[in-house]
Design a protein around this motif. Structure first.
Motif, PDB file in Angstrom:
ATOM      1  N   UNK A  57      -3.654  -2.809  19.773  1.00 12.31           N
ATOM      2  CA  UNK A  57      -3.362  -4.148  19.238  1.00 12.31           C
ATOM      3  C   UNK A  57      -3.841  -4.264  17.799  1.00 12.31           C
ATOM      4  N   UNK A  58      -5.073  -3.840  17.569  1.00 13.39           N
ATOM      5  CA  UNK A  58      -5.657  -3.928  16.225  1.00 13.39           C
ATOM      6  C   UNK A  58      -4.899  -3.034  15.247  1.00 13.39           C
ATOM      7  N   UNK A  59      -4.600  -1.803  15.663  1.00 10.24           N
ATOM      8  CA  UNK A  59      -3.909  -0.864  14.778  1.00 10.24           C
ATOM      9  C   UNK A  59      -2.526  -1.380  14.387  1.00 10.24           C
ATOM     10  N   UNK A  60      -1.786  -1.910  15.347  1.00  9.89           N
ATOM     11  CA  UNK A  60      -0.435  -2.394  15.040  1.00  9.89           C
ATOM     12  C   UNK A  60      -0.471  -3.609  14.118  1.00  9.89           C
ATOM     13  N   UNK A  61      -1.502  -4.432  14.237  1.00  8.33           N
ATOM     14  CA  UNK A  61      -1.639  -5.560  13.324  1.00  8.33           C
ATOM     15  C   UNK A  61      -1.935  -5.056  11.910  1.00  8.33           C
ATOM     16  N   UNK A  62      -2.896  -4.149  11.789  1.00 12.04           N
ATOM     17  CA  UNK A  62      -3.292  -3.646  10.480  1.00 12.04           C
ATOM     18  C   UNK A  62      -2.147  -2.880   9.816  1.00 12.04           C
ATOM     19  N   UNK A  63      -1.450  -2.052  10.592  1.00 15.52           N
ATOM     20  CA  UNK A  63      -0.428  -1.188  10.003  1.00 15.52           C
ATOM     21  C   UNK A  63       0.869  -1.914   9.679  1.00 15.52           C
ATOM     22  N   UNK A  64       1.031  -3.141  10.162  1.00 12.04           N
ATOM     23  CA  UNK A  64       2.210  -3.933   9.806  1.00 12.04           C
ATOM     24  C   UNK A  64       1.866  -5.093   8.865  1.00 12.04           C
ATOM     25  N   UNK A  65       0.622  -5.153   8.397  1.00 16.62           N
ATOM     26  CA  UNK A  65       0.177  -6.304   7.608  1.00 16.62           C
ATOM     27  C   UNK A  65      -0.235  -5.861   6.209  1.00 16.62           C
ATOM     28  N   UNK A  66       0.062  -6.693   5.240  1.00 17.13           N
ATOM     29  CA  UNK A  66      -0.364  -6.429   3.859  1.00 17.13           C
ATOM     30  C   UNK A  66      -1.886  -6.471   3.769  1.00 17.13           C
ATOM     31  N   UNK A  67      -2.484  -5.684   2.864  1.00 14.96           N
ATOM     32  CA  UNK A  67      -3.952  -5.614   2.778  1.00 14.96           C
ATOM     33  C   UNK A  67      -4.627  -6.966   2.614  1.00 14.96           C
TER      34      UNK A  67
ATOM     35  N   UNK B 152       8.329  -5.041  21.230  1.00 12.84           N
ATOM     36  CA  UNK B 152       7.265  -4.703  20.285  1.00 12.84           C
ATOM     37  C   UNK B 152       7.727  -3.555  19.395  1.00 12.84           C
ATOM     38  N   UNK B 153       7.467  -3.650  18.117  1.00 12.46           N
ATOM     39  CA  UNK B 153       7.893  -2.622  17.159  1.00 12.46           C
ATOM     40  C   UNK B 153       6.839  -1.526  17.046  1.00 12.46           C
ATOM     41  N   UNK B 154       7.305  -0.296  16.937  1.00 15.94           N
ATOM     42  CA  UNK B 154       6.397   0.814  16.669  1.00 15.94           C
ATOM     43  C   UNK B 154       5.922   0.735  15.222  1.00 15.94           C
ATOM     44  N   UNK B 155       4.766   1.295  14.960  1.00 13.15           N
ATOM     45  CA  UNK B 155       4.218   1.296  13.608  1.00 13.15           C
ATOM     46  C   UNK B 155       5.058   2.200  12.714  1.00 13.15           C
ATOM     47  N   UNK B 156       5.691   1.605  11.693  1.00 11.07           N
ATOM     48  CA  UNK B 156       6.483   2.392  10.754  1.00 11.07           C
ATOM     49  C   UNK B 156       5.590   3.351   9.969  1.00 11.07           C
TER      50      UNK B 156
END
Length: 449
Positions: free
Chosen positions: A217-227, A279-283
């Motif tokens: 959950x945390x990884x997918x949020x971070x990897x799809x979100x701007x810094x 749910x989308x995979x992390x691009x």
């Protein structure tokens, strides 16, 4: 940081990211309470030995006058040092002579006693049923209660290692969905466990998954979100974990049977599993694992949901390869895990961060998993722990944005250390119980922050 340039072209922080974060927040809200479940499903009610004179249905129905419950209890169960009935022993023979004593019998310790060979009688006023009452995890068997929590925590430790590696290899989305399904099946089956051993095995099986669910959950949020939005996204997820604590306290107050409580908390996860198909995979993960075509496809889907027109013209394979050239070159080499410890600087950082994590989690789980030691109203304590964490998360967000991560970490650990020292300095005793409760409630919010 090159990937975030592609995120900008896909709409930055738009409708797609908002929907993804909303799904992950709901997931955390529904899954996180299972870590704290043993506060209620394994609660230890007041208990005493079963005695024939007192608990036999026929005798109780016909008993009158002198055979009142308090009198029968006095002649059947010895008193402990606090002048309360012993929880684990009873008189070998009924002590009728105690009926004629006005005060406390000074030589009560000399009377013959025996363990609770016929079982126990439990106070059902707070809980109609727990795993403690189901399998008599009291007195000589009280250590088995710790085995339940140990099984779950051991599963979390092992699952974090196994599924963490599998998430890097097969993707965040796939492992998240598998762990969610495995966790749901294991915890529902645990509700119908015939023996304690089966229950511990199923809780271990569920614990294998929960670390991966929360981490992905945390990884997918971070990897799809701007810094610039990552700190906000993480703060929102922690707030939903706090809401999950409050929800658990409320449900446990309403549902006092451990089977039903665990079932009510677990069954909705099937709906979450079915919803995870969108749910989308992390691009980012797809690109750095040398799958740029699939990564580009996910980016275009995100751009479409964010309202970016003609995303196919701006997000092309040429743009992706030029932007992520270094990452694509590095993806051709798969270094072993031991490379994390190869350079002195990286090795030092890992050791320090691991020590900080250990120093935080030990008091964190020590507090939130032992609510019964704070008082009898564990439902209120569970809800309060969730409530007081919400403003602490807001303070954490402000300090992260203005002081940075390192200063915030040092500041919050300093506050945590002060409260822990204050808690340990409170001497045991019923008179200071309220002071201890206040310190724990004030100190607990700085742990997850």
């Amino acid at each position: 940081m090159a990937f975030h340039q592609l995120l900008e072209q896909a709409g930055g922080m738009g409708r797609f990211q908002s929907l993804q974060i909303a799904f992950h927040c709901i997931s955390i809200l529904m899954v996180y309470p299972h870590i704290l479940l043993e506060n209620f499903t394994a609660a230890v009610p007041d208990h005493r030995c079963w005695v024939h004179n007192l608990d036999n249905d026929t005798v109780s129905a016909n008993g009158t006058g002198i055979h009142r419950q308090d009198i029968l209890l006095r002649i059947s169960i010895p008193l402990d040092s606090n002048l309360r009935p012993e929880k684990c022993r009873r008189f070998l023979h009924t002590q009728w002579q105690l009926l004629h004593l006005n005060g406390t019998f000074s030589n009560m310790s000399e009377l013959d006693t025996e363990p609770c060979v016929d079982g126990w009688v439990y106070d059902r006023s707070s809980f109609s049923s727990t795993i403690v009452t189901k399998w008599d995890l009291v007195c000589e068997s009280q250590s088995l209660k710790s085995m339940v929590q140990f099984s779950f925590m051991a599963g979390m430790l092992l699952g974090g290692i196994i599924y963490g590696h599998l998430s890097d290899r097969f993707g965040r989305r796939l492992i998240f969905k598998w762990c969610l399904l495995q966790f749901t099946i294991a915890d529902i089956c645990a509700c119908f466990s015939p023996t304690l051993l089966v229950y511990c095995l199923l809780r271990f099986w569920a614990g294998l998954c929960i670390s991966s669910i929360l981490t992905n959950n945390v990884l997918l949020i971070i990897e799809w979100t701007m810094p610039r939005f990552q700190a906000l996204g993480m703060t929102v997820t922690i707030c939903f974990a706090s809401v999950g604590q409050m929800l658990l306290g409320g449900l446990a107050f309403v549902i006092r049977d451990w089977h039903l409580l665990q079932l009510v908390l677990t069954a909705p996860l099937f709906v979450l599993f079915l919803a995870s198909r969108w749910l989308a995979e992390s691009a980012r993960w797809l690109i750095i694992t040398n799958k740029p075509e699939r990564g580009l496809k996910e980016l275009r889907k995100a751009a479409h949901k964010n309202g970016i027109k003609n995303a196919g013209d701006s997000l092309t394979m040429e743009v992706l390869r030029s932007t992520m050239q270094e990452e694509l070159e590095a993806a051709k080499i798969q270094p072993p895990v031991c490379d994390l410890f190869r350079t002195p600087n990286m090795r030092r950082r890992l050791c320090l961060l691991s020590f900080v994590r250990f120093a935080i989690l030990v008091p964190f789980y020590g507090l939130i998993l032992h609510l019964q030691y704070l008082g009898s109203n564990i439902f209120l304590f569970q809800a309060l722990f969730g409530i007081v964490t919400l403003p602490a998360n807001y303070v954490a967000l402000l300090t992260l944005n203005h002081l940075g991560r390192r200063v915030t970490q040092v500041l919050f650990m300093f506050l945590l250390g002060i409260f822990i020292l204050a808690i340990t300095s409170v001497p045991p005793g019923q008179q200071l119980q309220e002071s201890l409760q206040l310190l724990v409630i004030l100190g607990q919010p700085w742990l997850p922050s």
